[in-house]
Motif scaffolding. Structure first.
Motif, PDB file in Angstrom:
ATOM      1  N   PRO A  12       0.818  -1.222   0.000  1.00 47.58           N
ATOM      2  CA  PRO A  12       0.000   0.000   0.000  1.00 47.58           C
ATOM      3  C   PRO A  12       0.850   1.270   0.000  1.00 47.58           C
ATOM      4  O   PRO A  12       0.451   2.269  -0.607  1.00 47.58           O
ATOM      5  CB  PRO A  12      -0.828  -0.125   1.283  1.00 47.58           C
ATOM      6  CG  PRO A  12      -0.089  -1.094   2.153  1.00 47.58           C
ATOM      7  CD  PRO A  12       0.562  -2.055   1.206  1.00 47.58           C
ATOM      8  N   ALA A  13       2.007   1.233   0.671  1.00 47.86           N
ATOM      9  CA  ALA A  13       2.860   2.431   0.688  1.00 47.86           C
ATOM     10  C   ALA A  13       3.341   2.747  -0.729  1.00 47.86           C
ATOM     11  O   ALA A  13       3.411   3.912  -1.134  1.00 47.86           O
ATOM     12  CB  ALA A  13       4.050   2.212   1.627  1.00 47.86           C
ATOM     13  N   LEU A  14       3.642   1.697  -1.497  1.00 46.22           N
ATOM     14  CA  LEU A  14       4.093   1.922  -2.878  1.00 46.22           C
ATOM     15  C   LEU A  14       2.960   2.446  -3.747  1.00 46.22           C
ATOM     16  O   LEU A  14       3.185   3.194  -4.697  1.00 46.22           O
ATOM     17  CB  LEU A  14       4.685   0.637  -3.454  1.00 46.22           C
ATOM     18  CG  LEU A  14       6.033   0.249  -2.838  1.00 46.22           C
ATOM     19  CD1 LEU A  14       6.472  -1.137  -3.312  1.00 46.22           C
ATOM     20  CD2 LEU A  14       7.102   1.288  -3.202  1.00 46.22           C
ATOM     21  N   LEU A  15       1.715   2.040  -3.417  1.00 50.10           N
ATOM     22  CA  LEU A  15       0.572   2.591  -4.149  1.00 50.10           C
ATOM     23  C   LEU A  15       0.478   4.100  -3.898  1.00 50.10           C
ATOM     24  O   LEU A  15       0.300   4.889  -4.827  1.00 50.10           O
ATOM     25  CB  LEU A  15      -0.706   1.863  -3.726  1.00 50.10           C
ATOM     26  CG  LEU A  15      -1.962   2.090  -4.566  1.00 50.10           C
ATOM     27  CD1 LEU A  15      -2.913   0.884  -4.472  1.00 50.10           C
ATOM     28  CD2 LEU A  15      -2.716   3.350  -4.199  1.00 50.10           C
ATOM     29  N   LEU A  16       0.642   4.500  -2.646  1.00 55.19           N
ATOM     30  CA  LEU A  16       0.656   5.943  -2.349  1.00 55.19           C
ATOM     31  C   LEU A  16       1.820   6.630  -3.075  1.00 55.19           C
ATOM     32  O   LEU A  16       1.678   7.740  -3.590  1.00 55.19           O
ATOM     33  CB  LEU A  16       0.802   6.191  -0.839  1.00 55.19           C
ATOM     34  CG  LEU A  16      -0.292   5.712   0.112  1.00 55.19           C
ATOM     35  CD1 LEU A  16      -0.014   6.254   1.522  1.00 55.19           C
ATOM     36  CD2 LEU A  16      -1.681   6.137  -0.344  1.00 55.19           C
TER      37      LEU A  16
ATOM     38  N   ASP B 295       2.062  13.665  -8.635  1.00 56.48           N
ATOM     39  CA  ASP B 295       1.510  14.824  -7.912  1.00 56.48           C
ATOM     40  C   ASP B 295       0.027  14.675  -7.605  1.00 56.48           C
ATOM     41  O   ASP B 295      -0.711  15.667  -7.540  1.00 56.48           O
ATOM     42  CB  ASP B 295       1.760  16.131  -8.694  1.00 56.48           C
ATOM     43  CG  ASP B 295       3.251  16.351  -8.926  1.00 56.48           C
ATOM     44  OD1 ASP B 295       4.031  16.097  -7.973  1.00 56.48           O
ATOM     45  OD2 ASP B 295       3.633  16.734 -10.043  1.00 56.48           O
ATOM     46  N   GLY B 296      -0.403  13.431  -7.445  1.00 62.09           N
ATOM     47  CA  GLY B 296      -1.796  13.189  -7.081  1.00 62.09           C
ATOM     48  C   GLY B 296      -2.017  13.413  -5.594  1.00 62.09           C
ATOM     49  O   GLY B 296      -1.053  13.527  -4.817  1.00 62.09           O
ATOM     50  N   ASP B 297      -3.282  13.451  -5.211  1.00 63.69           N
ATOM     51  CA  ASP B 297      -3.662  13.623  -3.810  1.00 63.69           C
ATOM     52  C   ASP B 297      -3.609  12.258  -3.117  1.00 63.69           C
ATOM     53  O   ASP B 297      -4.449  11.393  -3.386  1.00 63.69           O
ATOM     54  CB  ASP B 297      -5.080  14.211  -3.768  1.00 63.69           C
ATOM     55  CG  ASP B 297      -5.615  14.368  -2.355  1.00 63.69           C
ATOM     56  OD1 ASP B 297      -4.910  14.008  -1.398  1.00 63.69           O
ATOM     57  OD2 ASP B 297      -6.755  14.870  -2.232  1.00 63.69           O
ATOM     58  N   ILE B 298      -2.652  12.082  -2.231  1.00 64.21           N
ATOM     59  CA  ILE B 298      -2.514  10.740  -1.649  1.00 64.21           C
ATOM     60  C   ILE B 298      -3.684  10.377  -0.734  1.00 64.21           C
ATOM     61  O   ILE B 298      -3.906   9.200  -0.454  1.00 64.21           O
ATOM     62  CB  ILE B 298      -1.161  10.488  -0.943  1.00 64.21           C
ATOM     63  CG1 ILE B 298      -0.952  11.429   0.225  1.00 64.21           C
ATOM     64  CG2 ILE B 298      -0.002  10.532  -1.927  1.00 64.21           C
ATOM     65  CD1 ILE B 298       0.203  10.988   1.108  1.00 64.21           C
ATOM     66  N   GLU B 299      -4.452  11.363  -0.303  1.00 63.44           N
ATOM     67  CA  GLU B 299      -5.677  11.044   0.449  1.00 63.44           C
ATOM     68  C   GLU B 299      -6.621  10.189  -0.405  1.00 63.44           C
ATOM     69  O   GLU B 299      -7.287   9.286   0.092  1.00 63.44           O
ATOM     70  CB  GLU B 299      -6.406  12.331   0.847  1.00 63.44           C
ATOM     71  CG  GLU B 299      -5.831  13.033   2.058  1.00 63.44           C
ATOM     72  CD  GLU B 299      -5.884  12.152   3.302  1.00 63.44           C
ATOM     73  OE1 GLU B 299      -6.983  11.668   3.626  1.00 63.44           O
ATOM     74  OE2 GLU B 299      -4.826  11.945   3.935  1.00 63.44           O
ATOM     75  N   LYS B 300      -6.668  10.528  -1.697  1.00 63.92           N
ATOM     76  CA  LYS B 300      -7.536   9.771  -2.603  1.00 63.92           C
ATOM     77  C   LYS B 300      -7.007   8.366  -2.866  1.00 63.92           C
ATOM     78  O   LYS B 300      -7.753   7.472  -3.262  1.00 63.92           O
ATOM     79  CB  LYS B 300      -7.655  10.513  -3.940  1.00 63.92           C
ATOM     80  CG  LYS B 300      -8.539  11.738  -3.879  1.00 63.92           C
ATOM     81  CD  LYS B 300      -8.742  12.304  -5.270  1.00 63.92           C
ATOM     82  CE  LYS B 300      -9.562  13.590  -5.213  1.00 63.92           C
ATOM     83  NZ  LYS B 300      -9.514  14.315  -6.495  1.00 63.92           N
ATOM     84  N   ALA B 301      -5.698   8.212  -2.686  1.00 59.90           N
ATOM     85  CA  ALA B 301      -5.091   6.892  -2.922  1.00 59.90           C
ATOM     86  C   ALA B 301      -5.194   5.995  -1.693  1.00 59.90           C
ATOM     87  O   ALA B 301      -4.903   4.793  -1.771  1.00 59.90           O
ATOM     88  CB  ALA B 301      -3.639   7.061  -3.344  1.00 59.90           C
ATOM     89  N   MET B 302      -5.614   6.572  -0.561  1.00 60.18           N
ATOM     90  CA  MET B 302      -5.623   5.777   0.669  1.00 60.18           C
ATOM     91  C   MET B 302      -6.612   4.594   0.626  1.00 60.18           C
ATOM     92  O   MET B 302      -6.225   3.477   0.976  1.00 60.18           O
ATOM     93  CB  MET B 302      -5.888   6.697   1.872  1.00 60.18           C
ATOM     94  CG  MET B 302      -5.667   6.032   3.208  1.00 60.18           C
ATOM     95  SD  MET B 302      -4.011   5.289   3.380  1.00 60.18           S
ATOM     96  CE  MET B 302      -3.064   6.646   4.070  1.00 60.18           C
ATOM     97  N   PRO B 303      -7.896   4.824   0.196  1.00 61.65           N
ATOM     98  CA  PRO B 303      -8.793   3.648   0.176  1.00 61.65           C
ATOM     99  C   PRO B 303      -8.302   2.503  -0.726  1.00 61.65           C
ATOM    100  O   PRO B 303      -8.276   1.353  -0.275  1.00 61.65           O
ATOM    101  CB  PRO B 303     -10.127   4.230  -0.301  1.00 61.65           C
ATOM    102  CG  PRO B 303     -10.062   5.685   0.056  1.00 61.65           C
ATOM    103  CD  PRO B 303      -8.619   6.073  -0.128  1.00 61.65           C
ATOM    104  N   PRO B 304      -7.854   2.771  -1.975  1.00 63.02           N
ATOM    105  CA  PRO B 304      -7.328   1.638  -2.737  1.00 63.02           C
ATOM    106  C   PRO B 304      -6.059   1.040  -2.123  1.00 63.02           C
ATOM    107  O   PRO B 304      -5.840  -0.178  -2.225  1.00 63.02           O
ATOM    108  CB  PRO B 304      -7.055   2.203  -4.132  1.00 63.02           C
ATOM    109  CG  PRO B 304      -7.111   3.684  -3.999  1.00 63.02           C
ATOM    110  CD  PRO B 304      -7.990   3.983  -2.821  1.00 63.02           C
ATOM    111  N   ALA B 305      -5.241   1.877  -1.467  1.00 65.70           N
ATOM    112  CA  ALA B 305      -4.051   1.335  -0.799  1.00 65.70           C
ATOM    113  C   ALA B 305      -4.476   0.370   0.312  1.00 65.70           C
ATOM    114  O   ALA B 305      -3.931  -0.736   0.442  1.00 65.70           O
ATOM    115  CB  ALA B 305      -3.192   2.467  -0.230  1.00 65.70           C
TER     116      ALA B 305
END
Lengths: 324, 324
Positions: free
Chosen positions: A44-48, A55-65
């Motif tokens: 999941p850390a690598l997904l973030l 330069d994406g919003d990592i908050e948005k990447a949290m649920p898929p991570a």
């Protein structure tokens, strides 16, 4: 660019905050239990990280991570039943602490919870990311099936082995990197290059693990050196050694594989010296570098600033020289 | 309006045409095997039916209908492991024919295949229908968990029992009807009314099953009459009888539940006569009618032509008077 340790900490905090329903307790407690056992949260850390790269919003990447982490732990819960493993990260496995039925059913719910998390991506990415998640999930199941079948077979060849570890371990890494990139705003070309980077890095990493099991520094290597030899695990080294050995070495290796009573130190030493005789370490390292090179080639093609590629490259390098 | 038999045949043909990958064979063969065991295909046929009710294209409803059937069979495959069931529809269960590990892993892949099928709905329905599918899937797992827990408990009450059968059997029916309606073009209000109709009908149907196990015509009832009594299954009848019985009947019932050796006919006869003494059949029928009435009330509110409501009503009636 956030560094990977920072992202691992973010994931850890988010995992601790996941709330599962309180009832039925016996269904959901094992899920919290296995997630609380820890682990490096690398996937999941690598997904973030790939989200951050674009330069994406990592908050948005949290649920898929978190979906990737929950999915990964679901596979651990079910694999541990199948492998009759008593311990996971030094703690009692779910099927031992509760029972196999609980581990089956809690695992099933975890897989569904994984889908609930992955679905939290934005509408325009929903179908694409679900497809990646499905491919990843099917791949891991196929890899586990092949791994179990290979235990019963004496004629597994190198290309079958590579395909098995690709499915069982590399596709999740590739899938995680691709999903993160898409959430971060990458186009499909870059997202696919990151999938390729991740899968090949995953293969190189698994081959390195096979090598370190025999040749690693006992002080640095997390597991018992020679563990794969003692359990007759069909690693790259064993399969290749059986392929390369002359009649005498082949017979000796077969005898060690068939032996039911032996001194552990003696077996590790004897098998290692056969490995040395046929130069299996060199073959394994060549194979490992082949996949690492493929990973780096994919990285070179990314439409990213040089310093970001350099960051990815040095991160990958740091994974690949854990110990030698 | 197509009749339900026609829809069941359509489903059967579509199930026969599902192609799973050929490799690894041991992972996918059990999936084809359990799907080939047959069954009435009632859930997916009803999904097509609600699509048809709203003049939707039933071709579009076929993938989610198959998703429901694949999902249902996944739960059977895993439940059979947990219940140590030797037979399913008169044939050897997957974990007996192969082994438990195969049944776990093939079941996992089936769940993923279910998601792949449900995802084939159109974009504008994707998130909504996935949410329904998730809720259904989680519900069934929670229901199975409660069912297993209740086997170990002596103090299960009627409301707990109703919640368990709602989760374990009724939510899938409700979910299927709701998904079909949405694919057919129904608005959310009608879709939710069909969910309510389905869940309550499912509850009524399960209660009827409990009644028929004891009071059914052996010629018409598909299973052994008294089977639930012989296995001490905590049905509505047993739970209610324990609640209603006076001290003497309660003691006698407890003795039969605790008996390890007995004549089967004698046990069925004795327990039935306690059931009769406390009028449990009447209570169960009242409860069953309560849920059937709720189902019909939901049906009345649907924004559908009277002849379509009449069709649904007579279909539900035909389910509810299987035999008496």
């Amino acid at each position: 660019m956030r560094d990977i340790q920072e992202l691992q900490i973010l994931i850890q905090k988010a995992v601790e905050k996941i709330n599962f329903p309180p009832y039925p307790a016996k269904l959901y407690e094992p899920i919290s239990y296995i997630l609380d056992l820890g682990g490096k949260r690398m996937r999941p850390a690598l997904l973030l990280m790939t989200c951050d790269l674009f330069d994406g919003d990592i908050e948005k990447a949290m649920p898929p991570a978190l979906a990737i982490e929950v999915f990964h732990n679901f596979t651990l819960m079910h694999d541990d039943i199948m492998d009759k493993a008593p311990l996971r990260r030094g703690k009692t496995t779910v099927h031992e602490r509760w029972n196999a039925n609980t581990a089956i059913l809690s695992g099933d719910v975890m897989l569904i919870e994984g889908y609930k998390l992955i679905m939290q991506v934005e509408d325009h990415l929903l179908r694409t990311i679900l497809n990646i998640f499905n491919d990843t999930a099917v791949g891991v199941c196929e890899g586990q099936q092949l791994d179990m079948e290979f235990e019963q077979r004496d004629d597994v060849n190198i290309s079958e082995y590579i395909e098995m570890i690709r499915l069982k371990t590399a596709v999740v890494l590739g899938g995680a990197l691709k999903i993160g990139a898409l959430v971060g705003g990458a186009d499909m070309k870059d997202a696919n290059l990151l999938l390729e980077f991740g899968e090949n890095l995953g293969l190189a990493f698994q081959l390195q693990d096979d090598i370190l099991d025999v040749y690693g520094d006992p002080e640095k290597f997390g597991k018992q050196v020679g563990g794969d030899i003692l359990s007759n695990k069909k690693t790259y080294l064993l399969i290749k050694a059986l392929e390369l050995a002359d009649a005498k070495n082949k017979t000796e290796l077969d005898n060690w594989l068939a032996a039911s009573q032996y001194d552990a130190t003696e077996k590790v030493k004897a098998v290692t010296s056969i490995y040395n005789a046929v130069n299996v370490r060199q073959h394994a390292e060549t194979e490992m570098h082949k996949y690492a090179d493929k990973a780096f080639a994919a990285l070179d093609e990314l439409a990213l600033a040089p310093e970001k590629k350099e960051y990815l490259r040095s991160f990958a390098d740091s994974l690949m020289v854990r110990e030698n």
